[in-house]
Design an enzyme around this catalytic site. Structure first.
Site, PDB file in Angstrom:
ATOM      1  CE1 TYR A   1       0.711  10.810   3.067  1.00 59.13           C
ATOM      2  CE2 TYR A   1       2.969  10.216   2.521  1.00 59.13           C
ATOM      3  CZ  TYR A   1       1.673   9.848   2.818  1.00 59.13           C
ATOM      4  OH  TYR A   1       1.341   8.514   2.874  1.00 59.13           O
TER       5      TYR A   1
ATOM      6  CD  GLU B   1      -2.731  -0.245   2.648  1.00 58.74           C
ATOM      7  OE1 GLU B   1      -3.389  -1.286   2.743  1.00 58.74           O
ATOM      8  OE2 GLU B   1      -2.440   0.467   3.629  1.00 58.74           O
TER       9      GLU B   1
ATOM     10  NE  ARG C   1       6.487  14.803   4.151  1.00 58.40           N
ATOM     11  CZ  ARG C   1       7.733  14.475   4.367  1.00 58.40           C
ATOM     12  NH1 ARG C   1       8.704  15.146   3.788  1.00 58.40           N
ATOM     13  NH2 ARG C   1       8.043  13.462   5.138  1.00 58.40           N
TER      14      ARG C   1
ATOM     15  N   GLY D   1       2.307   4.948  -0.709  1.00 61.52           N
ATOM     16  CA  GLY D   1       1.882   6.280  -1.113  1.00 61.52           C
ATOM     17  C   GLY D   1       3.109   7.077  -1.526  1.00 61.52           C
ATOM     18  NE  ARG D   2       7.334   8.858   2.915  1.00 64.44           N
ATOM     19  CZ  ARG D   2       6.959   9.882   3.681  1.00 64.44           C
ATOM     20  NH1 ARG D   2       7.286  11.106   3.337  1.00 64.44           N
ATOM     21  NH2 ARG D   2       6.281   9.673   4.792  1.00 64.44           N
TER      22      ARG D   2
ATOM     23  CB  CYS E   1       0.929  35.450  10.447  1.00 64.84           C
ATOM     24  SG  CYS E   1       1.106  36.806  11.546  1.00 64.84           S
ATOM     25  CD  GLU E   2       1.507  29.490  13.217  1.00 64.43           C
ATOM     26  OE1 GLU E   2       2.277  28.719  13.830  1.00 64.43           O
ATOM     27  OE2 GLU E   2       0.324  29.223  12.964  1.00 64.43           O
TER      28      GLU E   2
HETATM   29  N1  LLP Z   1      -1.662   2.645   4.296  1.00 68.36           N
HETATM   30  C1  LLP Z   1      -2.073   3.215   5.449  1.00 68.36           C
HETATM   31  C2  LLP Z   1      -3.114   2.554   6.237  1.00 68.36           C
HETATM   32  C3  LLP Z   1      -1.509   4.424   5.871  1.00 68.36           C
HETATM   33  O1  LLP Z   1      -1.902   4.970   7.009  1.00 68.36           O
HETATM   34  C4  LLP Z   1      -0.512   5.042   5.077  1.00 68.36           C
HETATM   35  C5  LLP Z   1       0.083   6.317   5.483  1.00 68.36           C
HETATM   36  C6  LLP Z   1      -0.128   4.415   3.865  1.00 68.36           C
HETATM   37  C7  LLP Z   1      -0.725   3.199   3.532  1.00 68.36           C
HETATM   38  C8  LLP Z   1       0.893   4.986   2.949  1.00 68.36           C
HETATM   39  O2  LLP Z   1       2.114   5.133   3.557  1.00 68.36           O
HETATM   40  P1  LLP Z   1       3.405   5.570   2.695  1.00 68.36           P
HETATM   41  O3  LLP Z   1       3.705   4.464   1.741  1.00 68.36           O
HETATM   42  O4  LLP Z   1       3.064   6.817   2.004  1.00 68.36           O
HETATM   43  O5  LLP Z   1       4.475   5.753   3.713  1.00 68.36           O
HETATM   44  N2  LLP Z   1       2.078  12.960   6.248  1.00 68.36           N
HETATM   45  C9  LLP Z   1       3.228  12.123   6.553  1.00 68.36           C
HETATM   46  C10 LLP Z   1       2.997  10.683   6.205  1.00 68.36           C
HETATM   47  C11 LLP Z   1       1.748  10.104   6.847  1.00 68.36           C
HETATM   48  C12 LLP Z   1       1.453   8.713   6.429  1.00 68.36           C
HETATM   49  C13 LLP Z   1       0.143   8.241   6.955  1.00 68.36           C
HETATM   50  N3  LLP Z   1      -0.247   6.940   6.535  1.00 68.36           N
HETATM   51  C14 LLP Z   1       4.459  12.699   5.847  1.00 68.36           C
HETATM   52  O6  LLP Z   1       4.354  13.733   5.195  1.00 68.36           O
HETATM   53  O7  LLP Z   1       5.547  12.152   5.967  1.00 68.36           O
END
Ligand code: LLP
Length: 418
Positions: free
Chosen positions: A376, A275, A314, A277-278, A347-348
Site C-alpha cells: 500500500y 489472500e 498511509r 497482501g500486506r 501543499c497541505e
Molecule cells: N482480499 C480482499 C478482498 C481485500 O479487500 C484485501 C485488502 C486483501 C485481500 C488483502 O488484505 P491484506 O492482507 O493486505 O491486509 N490501504 C490500506 C489497506 C487496505 C486493504 C484493502 N483490502 C493500508 O494501507 O493499510
C-alpha cells in the site's frame, strides 16, 4: 556511508551490496526500494501456514502490483487475486494463468464482468444484484460469492475493516435464499465462497472465529471447489520498539485443525485459500527520501523531505506508524536526540510522514528511509500537485540493484491530455 539510525534494515542486510546513499544518487529520490530475498521469505512463510494438501496462497496485488514483484510471487508458487480489470491485466502480464486469478469484484459494471469472463478468470460477486447481472452475462457459468457473516471484522483502522455490519462488502446470510434462486435461474455453478474481514490483525482470534462462521455456512453448499478465508495478516510496524510478530505457527496450527475436521464432515477435500497482501509485500519495501530543509516553526522542528503524501499516503490516510531510518554521507555525528515532525513537499498542512518523533538530530541532505512501505505504498501514490510518482528499485538475490519501474517524467504528466 554513515548509518545514523537505526539498524533494522542493516540487520536484515536489506540493501545487499549497495547502500541507501548510492541508491539515492543513482536513481534519485523519492524512491521505493524492494528486497527480493525478504519478499521470497514472506511468500514461503505463508505457504507453510496451513498443513493441508490443497492449501493455496493467493497474493493480493492491491498491496503491490509492480510487474517484477508479481513475477517473483508467481515464481514462489503463489496464485493471485484481482480487484479490477487492471489487476487482471497486469496479473496476466506477469504470467499467471487465467485460472490462477480470482477476481473479487465489488460494484462492477457489465463491461468489467465481460472483461473477466472473456479473460477466463474465476469470479466472486458481492451482492444479490451483482450475482443476477453476472448470471445474465454468463448463464451456465461458474461463480463464487463473497459472504459477510456479520461478526466484528478486524483491521488497523475503521476504514479497512471489511466485514461486520458497517461495511459495504459481502452478502448477508439472510439473502442466501435469493442467491440460491438466482444460481438456479441462470444455472450457475457455485464453485466457492470467500470473505475478507479486514486488513491487519496481529492476533488470530477474529480470523479464526470468522473462518469458523464461514465454514458453518459453507456446509449448506454441495460440491464446491474452494473456500477463501481472506487476507489481513499483520506485520509489526514498530520494529525499532521490538513489536512482536504475528504468531503464524499458532494461527496456522489452529486453522489446520479447523479445516481438517471440516473437510472430513464435508466429504470432499476442497481447496482452502488465503489472500494476503500486506504480509507478503510490506516488509520488503523502504521509501528513500532526501531531507531538503530543516526549520523551526513556532517551537516545532520540521524536517522537510521530498516524501509527500503523493508518495506514501498511509500516515496521512490512516495515521499509520512507519519507523524512520537516517543515513548520512558526511561523518557529521548527531550529538543529540530531539522531537521532530517529518513532513513532505505537498501543499497541505496534513502532509506529515512522522509526527513528533524522537530521533537523532537530522541535517539537510540526509537520506531518510521509511520502513515497511512495500505494501500500500507505491500503489497508492499519485500525481497530486503534479508531482512525479517515484522510481522502484529491486535489490536482487545477488545483492545488486535493478530499476523495475522508472520515475514519472514531466511528459507522463501530459500524456493523457487530449
Ligand atoms: N482480499 C480482499 C478482498 C481485500 O479487500 C484485501 C485488502 C486483501 C485481500 C488483502 O488484505 P491484506 O492482507 O493486505 O491486509 N490501504 C490500506 C489497506 C487496505 C486493504 C484493502 N483490502 C493500508 O494501507 O493499510
Amino acid at each position: 556511508m554513515n548509518y545514523i539510525y537505526s539498524e533494522v534494515s542493516s540487520k536484515k542486510d536489506f540493501f545487499g551490496k549497495t547502500d541507501p546513499l548510492y541508491l539515492a544518487h543513482a536513481y534519485g529520490t523519492p524512491q521505493y526500494v524492494y528486497n527480493e530475498n525478504i519478499l521470497r521469505k514472506r511468500c514461503r512463510d505463508l505457504k507453510g501456514l496451513i498443513d493441508y494438501e490443497k492449501f493455496v496462497v493467493n497474493y493480493s496485488p492491491k498491496a503491490n502490483s509492480n510487474l517484477e514483484i508479481l513475477k517473483i510471487v508467481k515464481d514462489e508458487g503463489l496464485r493471485v487475486d484481482a480487484m479490477s480489470p487492471g489487476e487482471i491485466f497486469v496479473n496476466l502480464m506477469a504470467g499467471f494463468e487465467p485460472r490462477e486469478i480470482f477476481y473479487i469484484s465489488n460494484n462492477v459494471s457489465e463491461d468489467e464482468f465481460r472483461y473477466a469472463i472473456h479473460a477466463g478468470v474465476k469470479v466472486s460477486v458481492d451482492s444479490v444484484s451483482q450475482l443476477e447481472m453476472y448470471g445474465r452475462l454468463n448463464p451456465g457459468g461458474e461463480v463464487a460469492i463473497r459472504l459477510n457473516p456479520g461478526g466484528t471484522g478486524a483491521g488497523h483502522h475503521k476504514n479497512v475493516v471489511t466485514a461486520g455490519k458497517k461495511t459495504k462488502f459481502g452478502i448477508e446470510i439472510q439473502f442466501l435464499p435469493q442467491v440460491r434462486r438466482i444460481l438456479k435461474e441462470y444455472q450457475l455453478k457455485l464453485i466457492g465462497i470467500n470473505q475478507h474481514i479486514g486488513s491487519l490483525f496481529m492476533t488470530g482470534e477474529a480470523y479464526i472465529e470468522s473462518a469458523e462462521k464461514l465454514l458453518e455456512v459453507a456446509r449448506e453448499f454441495d460440491d464446491m471447489e474452494f473456500i477463501d478465508m481472506g487476507g489481513g495478516f499483520g506485520i509489526p510496524y514498530k520494529k525499532q520498539a521490538n513489536e512482536p510478530r504475528l504468531d503464524l505457527r499458532d494461527l496456522g496450527g489452529r486453522l489446520t485443525e479447523t479445516i481438517q475436521s471440516w473437510v472430513k464432515d464435508y466429504g470432499k477435500a476442497i481447496e482452502f485459500k488465503i489472500e494476503p497482501g500486506r504480509y507478503i509485500a510490506a516488509e520488503c519495501g523502504i521509501v528513500l527520501g532526501q531531507v531538503n530543509t530543516v526549520k523551526m516553526n513556532y517551537d516545532i522542528k520540521y524536517i522537510g523531505t521530498d516524501i509527500g503524501f503523493n508518495v506514501l499516503v498511509r500516515p496521512v490516510m490512516y495515521n499509520s506508524h512507519h519507523d524512520i531510518e537516517i543515513y548520512r554521507e558526511s561523518d557529521v555525528p548527531s550529538l543529540k536526540e530531539e522531537e521532530v515532525r517529518i513532513v513532505g513537499n505537498i501543499c497541505e498542512t496534513g502532509d506529515i510522514i512522522a509526527k513528533d518523533r524522537k530521533l537523532p538530530e537530522i541535517f539537510e541532505k540526509d537520506i531518510i528511509g521509511v520502513l515497511d512501505s512495500g505494501a500500500y505504498g507505491f500503489v497508492m501514490s499519485s500525481n497530486y500537485n503534479n508531482r512525479l510518482r517515484p522510481a522502484e528499485v529491486l535489490i536482487q538475490l545477488d545483492g545488486q540493484p535493478r530499476l523495475i519501474r522508472r520515475r514519472d517524467t514531466l511528459e507522463d504528466l501530459a500524456r493523457n491530455f487530449v
